[in-house]
Design an enzyme around this catalytic site. Structure first.
Site, PDB file in Angstrom:
ATOM      1  N   ASP A  51      42.276  45.466  47.802  1.00 23.14           N
ATOM      2  CA  ASP A  51      43.467  44.815  47.271  1.00 23.14           C
ATOM      3  C   ASP A  51      43.867  43.665  48.184  1.00 23.14           C
ATOM      4  O   ASP A  51      43.611  43.704  49.396  1.00 23.14           O
ATOM      5  CB  ASP A  51      44.623  45.815  47.168  1.00 23.14           C
ATOM      6  CG  ASP A  51      45.672  45.401  46.155  1.00 23.14           C
ATOM      7  OD1 ASP A  51      45.636  45.925  45.026  1.00 23.14           O
ATOM      8  OD2 ASP A  51      46.510  44.531  46.476  1.00 23.14           O
ATOM      9  N   ASN A  84      38.557  44.626  38.741  1.00 26.76           N
ATOM     10  CA  ASN A  84      39.846  44.762  38.070  1.00 26.76           C
ATOM     11  C   ASN A  84      40.862  43.698  38.491  1.00 26.76           C
ATOM     12  O   ASN A  84      41.799  43.417  37.743  1.00 26.76           O
ATOM     13  CB  ASN A  84      40.402  46.162  38.349  1.00 26.76           C
ATOM     14  CG  ASN A  84      41.861  46.309  38.000  1.00 26.76           C
ATOM     15  OD1 ASN A  84      42.243  46.286  36.833  1.00 26.76           O
ATOM     16  ND2 ASN A  84      42.700  46.448  39.022  1.00 26.76           N
ATOM     17  N   SER A 120      39.578  41.094  28.487  1.00 25.35           N
ATOM     18  CA  SER A 120      40.896  41.307  27.882  1.00 25.35           C
ATOM     19  C   SER A 120      40.759  41.002  26.406  1.00 25.35           C
ATOM     20  O   SER A 120      39.807  40.319  25.988  1.00 25.35           O
ATOM     21  CB  SER A 120      41.919  40.364  28.516  1.00 25.35           C
ATOM     22  OG  SER A 120      43.114  40.296  27.754  1.00 25.35           O
ATOM     23  N   TYR A 177      44.475  31.875  30.777  1.00 28.09           N
ATOM     24  CA  TYR A 177      44.108  33.293  30.774  1.00 28.09           C
ATOM     25  C   TYR A 177      43.033  33.572  29.730  1.00 28.09           C
ATOM     26  O   TYR A 177      42.062  34.291  29.998  1.00 28.09           O
ATOM     27  CB  TYR A 177      45.352  34.136  30.510  1.00 28.09           C
ATOM     28  CG  TYR A 177      45.159  35.617  30.716  1.00 28.09           C
ATOM     29  CD1 TYR A 177      44.869  36.137  31.974  1.00 28.09           C
ATOM     30  CD2 TYR A 177      45.280  36.503  29.651  1.00 28.09           C
ATOM     31  CE1 TYR A 177      44.704  37.505  32.167  1.00 28.09           C
ATOM     32  CE2 TYR A 177      45.125  37.868  29.832  1.00 28.09           C
ATOM     33  CZ  TYR A 177      44.832  38.362  31.092  1.00 28.09           C
ATOM     34  OH  TYR A 177      44.664  39.709  31.273  1.00 28.09           O
ATOM     35  N   GLY A 213      52.690  45.428  35.946  1.00 26.93           N
ATOM     36  CA  GLY A 213      53.385  44.167  36.127  1.00 26.93           C
ATOM     37  C   GLY A 213      52.874  43.096  35.187  1.00 26.93           C
ATOM     38  O   GLY A 213      53.655  42.326  34.612  1.00 26.93           O
ATOM     39  N   TYR A 264      49.436  46.512  16.742  1.00 28.01           N
ATOM     40  CA  TYR A 264      48.613  47.623  17.223  1.00 28.01           C
ATOM     41  C   TYR A 264      48.560  48.720  16.160  1.00 28.01           C
ATOM     42  O   TYR A 264      49.496  49.513  16.040  1.00 28.01           O
ATOM     43  CB  TYR A 264      49.183  48.176  18.535  1.00 28.01           C
ATOM     44  CG  TYR A 264      49.021  47.221  19.682  1.00 28.01           C
ATOM     45  CD1 TYR A 264      47.934  47.330  20.544  1.00 28.01           C
ATOM     46  CD2 TYR A 264      49.927  46.188  19.889  1.00 28.01           C
ATOM     47  CE1 TYR A 264      47.763  46.438  21.589  1.00 28.01           C
ATOM     48  CE2 TYR A 264      49.761  45.288  20.923  1.00 28.01           C
ATOM     49  CZ  TYR A 264      48.680  45.418  21.773  1.00 28.01           C
ATOM     50  OH  TYR A 264      48.505  44.527  22.798  1.00 28.01           O
TER      51      TYR A 264
END
EC number: 1.1.1.269
Length: 255
Positions: free
Chosen positions: A38, A91, A143, A156, A193, A215
């Site tokens: 991290d 990740n 994603s 993104y 987050g 969804y």
């Protein structure tokens, strides 16, 4: 199930919290040793200590995945500490908002650096040993934003789309050399987050209902939902799976 990852050694970037921590916890339950990598070394070390109960082996390491020397040193230290890596989970990632006409160039560069370059550098560091041993599994983080266009998320979407196709390219290069490479593509995970950032600040019932309408399964995801998919891809249950972009999105990309 248990022991699907017995004797495996798994490194997880962005492992100190959120989805990364859920993956680490699930991997330990399945018999693996884990290295939590991290940007916040203290967080990684505290999370590893929290997970190290009942004989579980978890160690924390600090690294900026955008810096080759950092991530290479972390992976080298992990291998020296808990054993040769058999799995890597890329990740670590960040999101941001902006369409092409109004996007901030510095923010664009940072999103690309953490998501795409970070995946490249961590994979490069881990692959050296995996290819030598002819054994390994890499799970990259795409994603739903890498599969479909999301309004106001140009950088993104571009970054996650790049990761999805990099995954396919890596599978083409390395599957015949003992290393499987797949991508997991989560939908919205509200308890992280990043999930809160993507959902925004308006939590009114009307807005919530509009979001949930995307969804079919009727809810948002949890870190544990994503972790279970990653464990499957890391395990021998997925021995014939490589080059896949595995949507874990409650059906969002099905409609």
């Amino acid at each position: 199930m248990s022991n699907r990852l017995k004797n495996e050694v798994i490194a997880i970037t962005g492992g100190g919290a959120g989805i990364g921590l859920a993956i680490a916890s699930a991997a330990l339950r399945e018999g693996a040793k884990v290295a939590l990598i991290d940007l916040d070394q203290g967080l990684a070390e505290r999370s590893a200590a929290m997970l190290s109960t009942g004989g579980a082996v978890a160690k924390g390491f600090g690294a900026d995945v955008t810096k080759a020397a950092d991530i290479t040193a972390a992976i080298t230290s992990a291998e020296q500490t808990i054993g040769s890596l058999t799995g890597l989970v890329n990740n670590a990632g960040i999101a941001g908002f902006g369409s092409v006409h109004d996007a901030d160039a510095a923010a664009w560069d940072r999103i690309m650096a953490v998501n795409v370059t970070g995946t490249f550098l961590a994979s490069k560091a881990a692959l050296a040993g995996m290819l030598e041993r002819h054994k390994g599994t890499i799970v990259n983080f795409g994603s739903v934003a890498g599969l479909v266009g999301i309004p106001t998320m140009a950088a993104y979407c571009a970054a996650k789309g790049a990761i999805v196709n990099l995954t396919r390219q890596m599978a083409a290069d390395y599957s015949g050399r003992g290393v499987r490479v797949n991508a997991v593509c989560p939908g919205t995970v509200t308890s992280t987050g990043m999930g809160q950032q993507l959902l925004g600040s308006d939590t009114s019932p009307e807005v919530q209902a509009r979001r949930l309408a995307k969804y079919p399964i009727g809810r948002f995801g949890t870190p544990e939902d994503i972790a279970e998919a990653v464990i499957f891809l890391l395990s021998d249950q997925a021995a014939f799976v490589t080059g896949a972009a595995f949507a874990v999105d409650g059906g969002m990309t099905a409609i």
